[in-house]
Design an enzyme around this catalytic site. Structure first.
Site, PDB file in Angstrom:
ATOM      1  N   LYS A  29     -26.059 -56.925 -44.472  1.00 43.94           N
ATOM      2  CA  LYS A  29     -24.692 -56.418 -43.549  1.00 43.94           C
ATOM      3  C   LYS A  29     -25.384 -56.547 -42.019  1.00 43.94           C
ATOM      4  O   LYS A  29     -24.616 -57.178 -41.193  1.00 43.94           O
ATOM      5  CB  LYS A  29     -24.550 -54.910 -43.816  1.00 43.94           C
ATOM      6  N   ARG A  39     -20.463 -44.221 -45.625  1.00 43.69           N
ATOM      7  CA  ARG A  39     -21.234 -44.342 -46.878  1.00 43.69           C
ATOM      8  C   ARG A  39     -20.898 -43.292 -47.826  1.00 43.69           C
ATOM      9  O   ARG A  39     -21.469 -43.305 -48.962  1.00 43.69           O
ATOM     10  CB  ARG A  39     -22.864 -43.957 -46.509  1.00 43.69           C
ATOM     11  N   ARG A  51     -38.982 -58.205 -45.212  1.00 42.12           N
ATOM     12  CA  ARG A  51     -38.160 -58.201 -43.847  1.00 42.12           C
ATOM     13  C   ARG A  51     -39.078 -57.745 -43.016  1.00 42.12           C
ATOM     14  O   ARG A  51     -39.935 -56.848 -42.923  1.00 42.12           O
ATOM     15  CB  ARG A  51     -36.842 -57.228 -43.849  1.00 42.12           C
ATOM     16  N   ARG A 105     -39.916 -51.835 -41.179  1.00 44.74           N
ATOM     17  CA  ARG A 105     -39.292 -50.406 -41.266  1.00 44.74           C
ATOM     18  C   ARG A 105     -40.189 -49.783 -42.407  1.00 44.74           C
ATOM     19  O   ARG A 105     -40.644 -50.166 -43.622  1.00 44.74           O
ATOM     20  CB  ARG A 105     -37.893 -50.564 -41.775  1.00 44.74           C
ATOM     21  N   ARG A 119     -32.801 -45.682 -52.092  1.00 38.60           N
ATOM     22  CA  ARG A 119     -31.702 -46.026 -51.485  1.00 38.60           C
ATOM     23  C   ARG A 119     -30.459 -46.599 -52.180  1.00 38.60           C
ATOM     24  O   ARG A 119     -29.281 -46.548 -52.004  1.00 38.60           O
ATOM     25  CB  ARG A 119     -32.088 -46.969 -50.302  1.00 38.60           C
TER      26      ARG A 119
HETATM   27  P1  AP5 Z   1     -30.330 -57.360 -43.982  1.00 42.43           P
HETATM   28  O1  AP5 Z   1     -29.190 -57.921 -42.989  1.00 42.43           O
HETATM   29  O2  AP5 Z   1     -31.242 -56.459 -42.719  1.00 42.43           O
HETATM   30  O3  AP5 Z   1     -29.622 -56.248 -44.734  1.00 42.43           O
HETATM   31  P2  AP5 Z   1     -29.054 -54.918 -44.675  1.00 42.43           P
HETATM   32  O4  AP5 Z   1     -27.432 -54.972 -45.615  1.00 42.43           O
HETATM   33  O5  AP5 Z   1     -28.338 -54.674 -43.174  1.00 42.43           O
HETATM   34  O6  AP5 Z   1     -29.735 -53.969 -45.194  1.00 42.43           O
HETATM   35  P3  AP5 Z   1     -30.545 -52.492 -44.709  1.00 42.43           P
HETATM   36  O7  AP5 Z   1     -31.756 -52.229 -45.494  1.00 42.43           O
HETATM   37  O8  AP5 Z   1     -30.718 -52.577 -43.101  1.00 42.43           O
HETATM   38  O9  AP5 Z   1     -29.341 -51.594 -45.210  1.00 42.43           O
HETATM   39  P4  AP5 Z   1     -29.334 -50.083 -45.457  1.00 42.43           P
HETATM   40  O10 AP5 Z   1     -28.081 -49.768 -45.535  1.00 42.43           O
HETATM   41  O11 AP5 Z   1     -30.240 -49.513 -46.299  1.00 42.43           O
HETATM   42  O12 AP5 Z   1     -30.248 -49.526 -44.015  1.00 42.43           O
HETATM   43  P5  AP5 Z   1     -29.714 -48.708 -42.944  1.00 42.43           P
HETATM   44  O13 AP5 Z   1     -30.290 -49.173 -41.736  1.00 42.43           O
HETATM   45  O14 AP5 Z   1     -28.032 -48.736 -42.796  1.00 42.43           O
HETATM   46  O15 AP5 Z   1     -31.022 -58.240 -44.826  1.00 42.43           O
HETATM   47  C1  AP5 Z   1     -32.339 -57.854 -45.350  1.00 42.43           C
HETATM   48  C2  AP5 Z   1     -33.174 -59.037 -45.626  1.00 42.43           C
HETATM   49  O16 AP5 Z   1     -32.651 -60.178 -46.290  1.00 42.43           O
HETATM   50  C3  AP5 Z   1     -33.594 -59.582 -44.034  1.00 42.43           C
HETATM   51  O17 AP5 Z   1     -34.809 -59.967 -43.936  1.00 42.43           O
HETATM   52  C4  AP5 Z   1     -32.855 -60.823 -43.806  1.00 42.43           C
HETATM   53  O18 AP5 Z   1     -33.210 -62.007 -42.999  1.00 42.43           O
HETATM   54  C5  AP5 Z   1     -32.572 -61.228 -45.342  1.00 42.43           C
HETATM   55  N1  AP5 Z   1     -31.301 -61.900 -45.707  1.00 42.43           N
HETATM   56  C6  AP5 Z   1     -29.963 -61.438 -45.393  1.00 42.43           C
HETATM   57  N2  AP5 Z   1     -29.129 -62.110 -45.704  1.00 42.43           N
HETATM   58  C7  AP5 Z   1     -29.584 -63.079 -46.463  1.00 42.43           C
HETATM   59  C8  AP5 Z   1     -29.100 -64.171 -47.391  1.00 42.43           C
HETATM   60  N3  AP5 Z   1     -27.808 -64.308 -47.522  1.00 42.43           N
HETATM   61  N4  AP5 Z   1     -30.287 -65.036 -48.314  1.00 42.43           N
HETATM   62  C9  AP5 Z   1     -31.569 -64.684 -48.029  1.00 42.43           C
HETATM   63  N5  AP5 Z   1     -32.015 -63.616 -47.256  1.00 42.43           N
HETATM   64  C10 AP5 Z   1     -31.159 -63.166 -46.351  1.00 42.43           C
HETATM   65  O19 AP5 Z   1     -29.853 -47.448 -43.320  1.00 42.43           O
HETATM   66  C11 AP5 Z   1     -31.365 -46.661 -43.407  1.00 42.43           C
HETATM   67  C12 AP5 Z   1     -31.196 -45.465 -43.615  1.00 42.43           C
HETATM   68  O20 AP5 Z   1     -30.455 -44.536 -42.436  1.00 42.43           O
HETATM   69  C13 AP5 Z   1     -30.642 -44.656 -44.893  1.00 42.43           C
HETATM   70  O21 AP5 Z   1     -31.480 -44.976 -45.992  1.00 42.43           O
HETATM   71  C14 AP5 Z   1     -30.140 -43.349 -44.455  1.00 42.43           C
HETATM   72  O22 AP5 Z   1     -31.220 -42.454 -44.831  1.00 42.43           O
HETATM   73  C15 AP5 Z   1     -29.783 -43.503 -43.182  1.00 42.43           C
HETATM   74  N6  AP5 Z   1     -28.250 -43.692 -42.667  1.00 42.43           N
HETATM   75  C16 AP5 Z   1     -27.701 -44.840 -42.144  1.00 42.43           C
HETATM   76  N7  AP5 Z   1     -26.506 -45.012 -42.118  1.00 42.43           N
HETATM   77  C17 AP5 Z   1     -26.173 -43.648 -42.787  1.00 42.43           C
HETATM   78  C18 AP5 Z   1     -24.957 -42.998 -42.999  1.00 42.43           C
HETATM   79  N8  AP5 Z   1     -23.813 -43.644 -42.645  1.00 42.43           N
HETATM   80  N9  AP5 Z   1     -24.996 -41.733 -43.685  1.00 42.43           N
HETATM   81  C19 AP5 Z   1     -25.962 -41.186 -44.033  1.00 42.43           C
HETATM   82  N10 AP5 Z   1     -27.214 -41.729 -43.873  1.00 42.43           N
HETATM   83  C20 AP5 Z   1     -27.393 -43.165 -42.894  1.00 42.43           C
END
Ligand code: AP5
Length: 217
Positions: A15, A90, A129, A163, A174
């Site tokens: 994402k 979410r 990552r 992270r 997660r």
């Molecule tokens: P990346 O693009 O970083 O993936 P992502 O989907 O953004 O993954 P996240 O881990 O950031 O999502 P998340 O939803 O768990 O975390 P968030 O920060 O929102 O890609 C991952 C890796 O793969 C990278 O190294 C990239 O280079 C590689 N890659 C990407 N695409 C690829 C491809 N096609 N092929 C190969 N490699 C690829 O949330 C973190 C925490 O915050 C949550 O656990 C929660 O505690 C809190 N939180 C955040 N939002 C909320 C909410 N709305 N409500 C409640 N709690 C929340």
């Protein structure tokens, strides 16, 4: 007016990677609740202290809190810029809050793009990552290394970070949260006919092209 979209998918689905590419090529702004929460943790604010333990455990922070963050951020983007919701909504209450926040501004969701992925492969993606500690550009140990070793492609910094919630145990937690609380919001958008499913297991460029195709519709 540019489009407002949600990028939906489990942790590591890509994402954030795709949101950055969209920002670079369109008048669109990424609204990542994960990034907003990490900024709060980094600032050492009371809010940051409160949410740190929740995030480190791979659980979800409160609906009211993240919706308030989105409310605030939506005030900062102009009507001509599209919003890319990354990691929000979410839960079902968050999905309803988003409708209200958009309604109040005369905006509406154009697309919900679900990145379909294989969860075991995601553990590999997430644990590999890392990001630039200065500008936040994202990298991966195998799929996207800096062009010059140990030097950020974007800003030239030599400092990188990982992270604290990117370890296998927390990633599995997660993912379980995603299956239990986030995937069930999809029917809300399916009823509106705005969901597109994309194979998120292709390369970054392939996924980008598939998203562009959806946006062009
Ligand atoms: P990346 O693009 O970083 O993936 P992502 O989907 O953004 O993954 P996240 O881990 O950031 O999502 P998340 O939803 O768990 O975390 P968030 O920060 O929102 O890609 C991952 C890796 O793969 C990278 O190294 C990239 O280079 C590689 N890659 C990407 N695409 C690829 C491809 N096609 N092929 C190969 N490699 C690829 O949330 C973190 C925490 O915050 C949550 O656990 C929660 O505690 C809190 N939180 C955040 N939002 C909320 C909410 N709305 N409500 C409640 N709690 C929340």
């Amino acid at each position: 007016m540019a489009k407002d979209i949600i990028l939906l998918g489990p942790p590591g689905a890509g994402k954030g990677t795709q949101a950055h590419l969209l920002e670079a090529n369109h008048a669109m702004v990424q609204l990542s609740t994960g990034d907003m929460l990490r900024a709060a943790v980094k600032s050492g604010s009371d809010l940051g202290k409160k949410v740190q333990a929740v995030m480190d455990a791979g659980e979800l922070v409160s609906d009211d809190l993240v919706s308030a963050l989105i409310d605030d951020r939506l005030n900062q983007i102009g009507p001509d810029a599209g919003a890319i919701f990354d990691g929000y909504p979410r839960t079902e209450p968050q999905a309803h809050s988003l409708d209200e926040l958009l309604d109040a501004r005369g905006r509406k969701l154009d697309h919900v793009i679900e990145l379909e992925v294989d969860e075991d492969a995601l553990v590999d993606r997430i644990t590999g990552r890392f990001t630039c500690a200065v500008c936040g550009e994202g990298y991966h140990d195998r799929y996207k290394l800096p062009k010059v070793e140990n030097t950020c492609d974007e800003c030239g910094s030599h400092e990188f970070k990982r992270r604290p919630d990117d370890n296998e145990e927390t990633v599995r937690k997660r993912m379980a949260e995603y299956r239990a609380k986030t995937a069930p919001i999809l029917p809300i958008y399916e009823k509106r006919g705005i969901v597109s499913r994309i194979d998120g297991m292709g390369g970054i460029e392939e996924v980008r092209a598939a998203i562009e195709k959806v946006l062009a519709d």
